[in-house]
Design an enzyme around this catalytic site. Structure first.
Site, PDB file in Angstrom:
ATOM      1  N   GLU B 257       0.895  -1.153   0.000  1.00 50.17           N
ATOM      2  CA  GLU B 257       0.000   0.000   0.000  1.00 50.17           C
ATOM      3  C   GLU B 257       0.936   1.206   0.000  1.00 50.17           C
ATOM      4  O   GLU B 257       1.655   1.451   0.959  1.00 50.17           O
ATOM      5  CB  GLU B 257      -0.895  -0.067   1.236  1.00 50.17           C
ATOM      6  CG  GLU B 257      -1.962   0.990   1.266  1.00 50.17           C
ATOM      7  CD  GLU B 257      -1.742   1.934   2.418  1.00 50.17           C
ATOM      8  OE1 GLU B 257      -1.389   3.097   2.125  1.00 50.17           O
ATOM      9  OE2 GLU B 257      -1.919   1.516   3.563  1.00 50.17           O
ATOM     10  N   CYS B 296      -1.139   8.862   3.667  1.00 44.96           N
ATOM     11  CA  CYS B 296      -1.094   8.247   2.337  1.00 44.96           C
ATOM     12  C   CYS B 296      -2.381   8.507   1.569  1.00 44.96           C
ATOM     13  O   CYS B 296      -2.406   8.419   0.347  1.00 44.96           O
ATOM     14  CB  CYS B 296      -0.809   6.760   2.449  1.00 44.96           C
ATOM     15  SG  CYS B 296      -1.926   5.925   3.568  1.00 44.96           S
TER      16      CYS B 296
END
Lengths: 675, 675
Positions: B257, B296
């Protein structure tokens, strides 16, 4: 006269300018096909797929794509004889080609059927129910899957040039992804013919299917994060491709299905004379000889209770002795040739390595008789059976795969030992356990299931319908962990979803309803003068709701219903006992009475577009209805799907509430409606 | 006095011999923590996890594992103050730490709840219904998931040291996999404390949790095909790890990720003065400033209809002007520091690159005021807003991520243009669309959903409950395609299944029933003198069946039911009209009459262990029942699950057949039973 193989890119065939890669007949050694030594412009092919093929496929809805896949299956079956003829060059008997060609058509038919039955009418897959993300129900989350907007690059193995192509093509097309196929060179002439058959069926939109008969060159340099690479073949090649810098850099979805050291385990209960013993022997012989053992799922390790080793060895020798190797066209031949002399040389090398820790008990890799063929010019090899006696120190038998008619017997002590040995393969595509002992099978699965993509438990009860150890099925997962590559293919919808992108969407119920095309709890309802049972499927608007009048449920209703149906459960009939029930605290109406009265309230009785109530889903009784309570029903169009030209399914969200507006019961009602 | 961070491996803390890696306070620049420059024996740690942690976790059933995860969540909440204190050193305001710490506990609670509610009582997950693989029904296929027998290696990012640890730890433990955690060095002191809290809760079995505070060294060399690597962090590191030869060679499951260029799109309908305009401005400011933009999922690209660019710029400037940067302990400070001076230098470099094609409209990366802190010693940076005017030639704004309080406004022409621009990010974790225009949102999703792991459509209707653009939720997918790494995490059960292996099991109905612990169609039924409603949950045996006597359904039953319930649908009442119905060809009994009579036949009325019928699933009416037909019912125990100490759910397979043994209706009945 060899066939010259062409690339098919940018919607036309490109004959190679310099076709100097020779493919030779597995049977005679003559040159069968010539292919290009240079790739076409793969960057242009990928752009073409993304620019034309993808959008064209995505414009079709799922049923249309299913129709397209079905058309390919039919075209393939209609011309299968051509492929059988070519198959002889690859060393395939008729039976081998049946697996490849009819099996490939079968996979496409199965996918077409999955697409028609299990996919919705639109272009978007809804996964699971929407979830409330807040207490008030004004903010929902819903997982959806949409077509990836890249190209599916499918790199296939030599052993099943048609089936391997079909098992991947079907799901990709259904998912709305264009496909670029790169077959293995050794049998590219079969893949090329198969693609010609598909193209000549005129079912595919431009850009949906491209073919590269030759090297990929630097093709991987042009992949992006919407592409999917699906590779079948050796671990060495898989590893090289998977580590290409573009795969990680762009986040390309990469799936590998690699050869593995599949095992078959005979249960300790399966003594000689039992049906399971015979099934085991038959399964081993079949897996060793079909496609001359060139199957990624074939049994490489034959695991046998130590006490039965001699019996199994004797039975296998006897059966293998009846296998006639030779010209695959002949009816008296049971096993054809390996795909090439290079493949034979490789298998012989691997046998030599295995013989370092296992002894040869049947077959001689160096002395070959081939019926009706030149045993040296053709890539013939007899079945080779090995036996590992020193199991403790053995490692090659769990690591080295001879990709041919080769298997090794390994004795085991008990179930735990069998599981440990099976797991030494480090992950496989297929395990079989031949036993009638449920406890043995269950314990083995508990220790071993996680190491295998598919496990067949074979016994007398399922033998008549069993599809066998080696056969992947379109509706079951194909792929396995670890050494098998960690990939997942097929498995019905799972295989289709592999070519789609899962996205979690958050928003108001109204917004989620608009995006999914289905009514969502909390989304606005519309209503009108017309009862929705008066509307044909096409007229029903998502969210259209019929609100019924109220009906009181009396104690005498409950008692009457109880005596009429025979359901005199104490919670309906006995106040004292019902009061002691921790959930009710007094007499309550039957759930089925609520359902029945609900129908009485919402059904519009005269003939009309609603043909039948054919089912019900997700019924929950939420709050009891007590004598004297009043119920009403809201019937809302949730979703619909046309399944035939003249009819289809409507799905209704039904909620039953009481006089205080509290939810009493909720369910989905399924009706068949005229279109 | 700096904290010396220890490894926790082989069930004990190992203080480093040479703790010379310094971590400095983001606020003051003082050394906060010292960690090892060398890894512990990672091969031994992995072996320990596989040999002890895995088997211990796999011995627990799902509810027990859920209890364990819940205990960790409670321990974390009880000691959260310690983590808040440490969090100030990482530059976090209280609000930032709330996201990290309370968010982490929330994720664990959510997983514990998913585990308790959605997982079965055993150790094996059954996926979907079994499928008939042959016409006679004697050979079934069933997908199951079992715990992978390796170690989950979780490499976490610096920005959410607690939440990032929890979001991965919860699903792995529920799946039955031991975990080896490698936190990012910059905030390892928070992860170490979190692990101490978990260990001191005494909930975890030996070997279930290990921690490496320092480099991994050659740790990847020891991974195998049952392991899972879950990485969160930069694309560069992800790429390096993903390409490690062991990953491909062993078929290690690898999920990444990675940071991505997330976008937020303002709809053209969201004019100044609308609720959506205000929501958009609030969302942008929040995403730029929470955790100083080190998220993120943070918004990097602000996409605005060209006509509204000036309005948005004005509103953002005004709001950003109110943001006070400084010592995160102060109540009058809204934004703390970046995690380190190195991180600030990196963000400044990225800003410089972005300024090659975007102009600075708010904030100065080189002039910093930090309230109550030394702006140079601490890693402070003000919010930086850029504007890209020449969109056509811009590429850096779609490719370069400044991982800090930095975002770029990009004007767009229309919906198609917005989708194209959003997709130039090459795949992201989160997209938001702020609009009240359903058509705009739906069209955008159609073009763009496949490029994003999560899409929030925010409007006035869901604003009150919206969790915002940047917040991943445990029950929704987290991860995204392409640049975001292609990984999938969380998403409720999906996240748990990530640490399990899917296997297709084939066998006879009896064998599949034994393996899954649930009754299967075609599996043998047992029966006895006792009515199953007399048996407590624990006594009910899977497959135990009650066969009812027969009951005739007369025309007068049908008419009586119709008048009693009000359901006078023509198919029940009007022979001529019913004959014209393509599915019935004559009058038939109501489906609800069949259900009600079925209950009348199988219900045992006296008080007993069955407390309530609380629902029904998968009801299908298969063959109509005509007046004069006789029905009977078989009620079979299919599955059960204890949900509370004193009660649980029983699931019954019900089949209604007619006098010829043909199936009339089939469904699953759900009852709540005393344990």
């Amino acid at each position: 006269m060899p066939i010259t193989l062409s690339h098919y890119v940018l919607d036309r065939w490109h004959a190679p300018e310099d076709p100097r890669i020779e493919t030779r007949s597995a049977v005679t050694g003559e040159v069968v096909a010539l292919s290009a030594s240079a790739p076409p412009d793969i960057a242009a092919a990928l752009r073409h797929a993304r620019r034309f093929g993808g959008p064209a496929l995505r414009r079709l809805n799922f049923p249309q794509r299913a129709g397209l896949v079905r058309a390919l299956a039919e075209a393939l079956l209609a011309r299968k004889q051509e492929l059988y003829e070519l198959g002889f060059h690859a060393g395939c008997t008729k039976g081998d080609s049946w697996f490849d060609v009819d099996g490939g058509a079968g996979a496409l038919f199965s996918y077409a059927s999955t697409g028609r039955r299990q996919l919705p009418e639109g272009r978007l897959l809804i996964e699971g129910e929407s979830e409330r993300l807040g207490k008030a129900g004004g903010f929902l989350g819903q997982h959806i899957l949409t077509s990836r907007q890249g190209c599916a690059v499918q790199i296939n193995a030599f052993n099943f040039p048609v089936w391997g192509l079909c098992e991947k093509l079907g799901p990709a097309l259904l998912a709305g992804m264009p496909v670029l196929i790169k077959p293995a060179t050794a049998t590219a002439y079969l893949a090329e013919r198969c693609v010609r058959i598909f193209l000549e069926a005129n079912a595919l939109p431009p850009g949906a299917l491209q073919l590269i008969c030759g090297p990929m060159g630097n093709g991987f340099d042009h992949l992006d994060g919407q592409d999917v690479v699906s590779f079948t073949g050796s671990a060495a090649t898989a590893m090289k491709l998977q580590r290409h810098p573009v795969i990680a850099r762009e986040g390309v979805r990469f799936v590998a299905e690699r050869d593995s050291l599949n095992a078959s385990i005979l249960g300790p209960d399966a003594l000689p004379g039992t049906p399971e013993f015979a099934l085991f022997v038959g399964e081993i012989v079949r897996e060793m000889t079909v496609k001359a053992g060139q199957k990624c799922t074939a049994i490489r390790r034959i695991m046998v209770p130590a006490a039965l080793l001699g019996d199994v060895e004797g039975a296998l020798k006897q059966r293998l002795g009846q296998i006639q190797v030779g010209d695959p066209r002949r009816d008296d031949v049971q096993m054809g040739a390996l795909v090439s002399l290079a493949q034979r040389a490789d298998v012989r090398e691997k046998i030599a390595l295995l013989r370092g820790e296992a002894s040869l008990v049947f077959g001689d890799p160096d002395h070959i008789e081939a019926k009706g063929a030149d045993a040296q010019a053709g890539a013939f090899l007899p079945p080779i059976l090995l036996r590992c006696d020193n199991v403790k120190s053995a490692s090659a038998v769990h690591e080295i795969e001879a990709f041919g008619p080769v298997a090794t017997m390994i004795p085991y002590r008990d179930g735990a030992d069998a599981a440990t040995l099976a797991n030494l393969g480090g992950g496989s595509l297929a395990l079989s356990v031949i036993t009638h002992d449920q406890d043995f099978a269950a314990a083995l699965l508990e220790s071993s299931a996680c190491q295998h993509g598919r496990v067949l438990v074979l016994d007398r009860d399922c033998a008549a319908e069993s599809t066998g150890h080696g056969a992947p099925l379109p509706n079951l997962l194909h792929g396995g962990p670890g050494r098998a590559g960690g990939g997942e293919e097929m498995g019905g919808l799972r295989g289709i979803m592999h070519y789609m992108q899962r996205t979690a969407v958050q928003g108001s119920p109204a917004m989620i309803a608009r995006i999914t095309g289905e009514h969502q709890p909390g989304a606005p309802l519309t209503t009108g003068a017309e009862h929705p049972f008066r509307q044909r499927l096409g007229q029903l608007a998502i969210g259209y709701t019929f609100h019924t009048p109220e009906r009181e449920v009396t104690l005498s209703d409950i008692e009457h219903f109880a005596h009429f149906t025979g359901d005199t459960f104490y919670a309906h009939m006995d106040e004292a006992a019902a009061r002691a029930n921790p959930l009710f605290g007094g007499r309550v109406a039957h759930g089925y009475l609520i359902l029945s009265f609900a129908a009485g309230l919402f059904v519009d009785p005269a003939p009309g577009p609603v043909l039948a109530n054919y089912g019900l889903e997700h019924l929950r009784f939420i709050k009891p209805l007590k004598p004297g309570d009043r119920m009403r029903v809201a019937l809302t169009v949730k979703a619909k799907k046309q399944t035939k030209p003249d009819m289809g399914e409507a799905r209704w969200a039904v909620s039953v509430t009481n006089q205080d507006g509290e939810l009493v019961a909720a369910y989905e009602l399924l009706t068949m409606n005229a279109a």
